[in-house]
Scaffold this active site. Structure first.
Site, PDB file in Angstrom:
ATOM      1  N   LYS A 233       0.823  -1.217   0.000  1.00  0.00           N
ATOM      2  CA  LYS A 233       0.000   0.000   0.000  1.00  0.00           C
ATOM      3  C   LYS A 233       0.860   1.271   0.000  1.00  0.00           C
ATOM      4  O   LYS A 233       1.821   1.381   0.763  1.00  0.00           O
ATOM      5  CB  LYS A 233      -0.932   0.003   1.223  1.00  0.00           C
ATOM      6  CG  LYS A 233      -1.795   1.269   1.348  1.00  0.00           C
ATOM      7  CD  LYS A 233      -2.739   1.481   0.181  1.00  0.00           C
ATOM      8  CE  LYS A 233      -3.403   2.866   0.191  1.00  0.00           C
ATOM      9  NZ  LYS A 233      -4.083   3.188  -1.066  1.00  0.00           N
TER      10      LYS A 233
ATOM     11  N   CYS B 270      -1.530   9.470  -7.732  1.00  0.00           N
ATOM     12  CA  CYS B 270      -2.774   9.233  -6.985  1.00  0.00           C
ATOM     13  C   CYS B 270      -3.757  10.366  -7.284  1.00  0.00           C
ATOM     14  O   CYS B 270      -3.451  11.532  -7.022  1.00  0.00           O
ATOM     15  CB  CYS B 270      -2.508   9.151  -5.486  1.00  0.00           C
ATOM     16  SG  CYS B 270      -4.053   8.997  -4.559  1.00  0.00           S
TER      17      CYS B 270
ATOM     18  N   GLY C 291      -6.443  -2.823 -15.298  1.00  0.00           N
ATOM     19  CA  GLY C 291      -7.514  -3.697 -15.776  1.00  0.00           C
ATOM     20  C   GLY C 291      -7.095  -5.109 -16.119  1.00  0.00           C
ATOM     21  O   GLY C 291      -7.868  -5.847 -16.739  1.00  0.00           O
TER      22      GLY C 291
HETATM   23  C1  SIN Z   1      -5.686   5.935  -2.968  1.00  0.00           C
HETATM   24  O1  SIN Z   1      -5.239   5.591  -1.856  1.00  0.00           O
HETATM   25  O2  SIN Z   1      -6.416   6.943  -3.086  1.00  0.00           O
HETATM   26  C2  SIN Z   1      -5.364   5.157  -4.191  1.00  0.00           C
HETATM   27  C3  SIN Z   1      -3.925   5.211  -4.502  1.00  0.00           C
HETATM   28  C4  SIN Z   1      -3.635   5.683  -5.886  1.00  0.00           C
HETATM   29  O3  SIN Z   1      -4.515   5.778  -6.734  1.00  0.00           O
HETATM   30  O4  SIN Z   1      -2.446   5.942  -6.163  1.00  0.00           O
END
Ligand code: SIN
Length: 302
Positions: free
Chosen positions: A45, A131, A245
């Site tokens: 993450k 992001c 995807g």
């Molecule tokens: C998020 O935590 O908003 C998704 C991460 C990303 O799209 O890089």
């Protein structure tokens, strides 16, 4: 016996399949479903220097052929990740790790990299400049070639591991961003992150997501991702990890014919936690069908 091994700039993976950052946490939940050591790698993450609660709910919305998320980089922060999440992850995962790092300034990225890269299992730093769900960072860096280059340079000065910049599809010319990163020293690229999207709840007459907009992922974006991977791999000479995807063994092979050296699987994990396992198990069958003995033999189509 089919040979599934691939190489990312000399880092050899047993196969090209990698759960994408944000769809596997730090591995714990997925490890309840199967032995994660069957994976090529895992991208954990997106980690920022400080812990983050993420955006307000609702932060997911279903769409035809995919989903929207506006998670907002919820994560425990780099110090906690290094002290607790990575040791736990390494107790059940023994393959090369990809560290996805996010930030809101050059300093943020550099500090998080300095902490996370100390872990010897981290073999690649995947720097998320794409992001779409945060303000004042994230995608803002990945949609401007000068800012993308500045983050790349700053991270490269501090990095002791290969740096892969994770690019946004929310640009008119992804090749110019890719070139800017590579000219600034990126060792590789990851692409694509999610496409900025929106849904409206007709009963409430309000956006479905509390953040109003979010990132679209899932099978619907595969042709866009494939096109971008193909364009970028035709323009730069560094390894590219393709994603967007991907949900079948055929998709993995197609990504590799577009020039990707390895492939991340994202939204498919959220629909079926066994998605990566099924893809890996199905790859020899698909390779047989298309006359491929070694995945490393695949060359980008012109
Ligand atoms: C998020 O935590 O908003 C998704 C991460 C990303 O799209 O890089």
């Amino acid at each position: 016996m089919k040979d599934l091994k691939v190489s990312l700039g000399g880092i050899v993976l047993d196969n090209p399949v990698i759960p994408a950052s944000g769809t596997c946490g730090f591995g714990k939940e997925l490890s309840r479903w199967y032995d994660l050591d069957i994976l090529g790698s895992l991208s954990f993450k997106g980690t920022t220097i400080a812990p983050r609660d993420g955006n307000a709910a609702p932060r997911v919305a279903e769409c035809p052929a995919g989903m929207l998320n506006s998670v907002g980089l919820q994560n425990p922060g780099a110090y906690h990740a290094a002290a607790f999440e990575l040791p736990e992850l390494k107790s059940f995962f023994h393959k090369p790790l990809i560290a996805n790092i996010s930030g809101f300034s050059e300093k943020d990225y550099v500090e998080a990299v300095e902490i996370i890269q100390r872990d010897s299992a981290v073999k690649i730093l995947e720097i998320n400049i794409s992001c779409p769900n945060v303000h004042g960072g994230g995608m803002a860096f990945g949609t401007d070639p000068k800012m993308a280059a500045a983050i790349t340079r700053a991270v490269k000065r501090a990095a002791e591991k290969p740096v892969y910049m994770k690019l946004s599809p929310n640009v008119t010319d992804i090749v110019s961003i890719a070139r800017a990163c590579v000219d600034a020293g990126a060792d590789g690229l990851s692409l694509i992150n999610t496409l900025l999207g929106m849904r409206i709840d007709l009963k409430r007459k309000k956006p479905v997501l509390a953040n109003k907009v979010g990132g679209y992922s899932g099978p619907g974006i595969f042709p866009v991702a494939l096109r971008m991977v193909w364009q970028v791999t035709g323009a730069v000479d560094v390894p590219v990890i393709g994603m967007g995807g991907v949900s079948s063994a055929e998709d993995v092979i197609e990504m590799m014919y577009a020039g990707a050296k390895a492939v991340q699987v994202g939204a498919a994990n959220l629909q079926d936690p066994l998605a990566c396992k099924k893809i890996i198990e199905d790859l020899p069958r698909a390779m047989e069908e298309y006359g491929i003995e070694r995945l490393s033999d695949i060359r980008r189509v012109e």
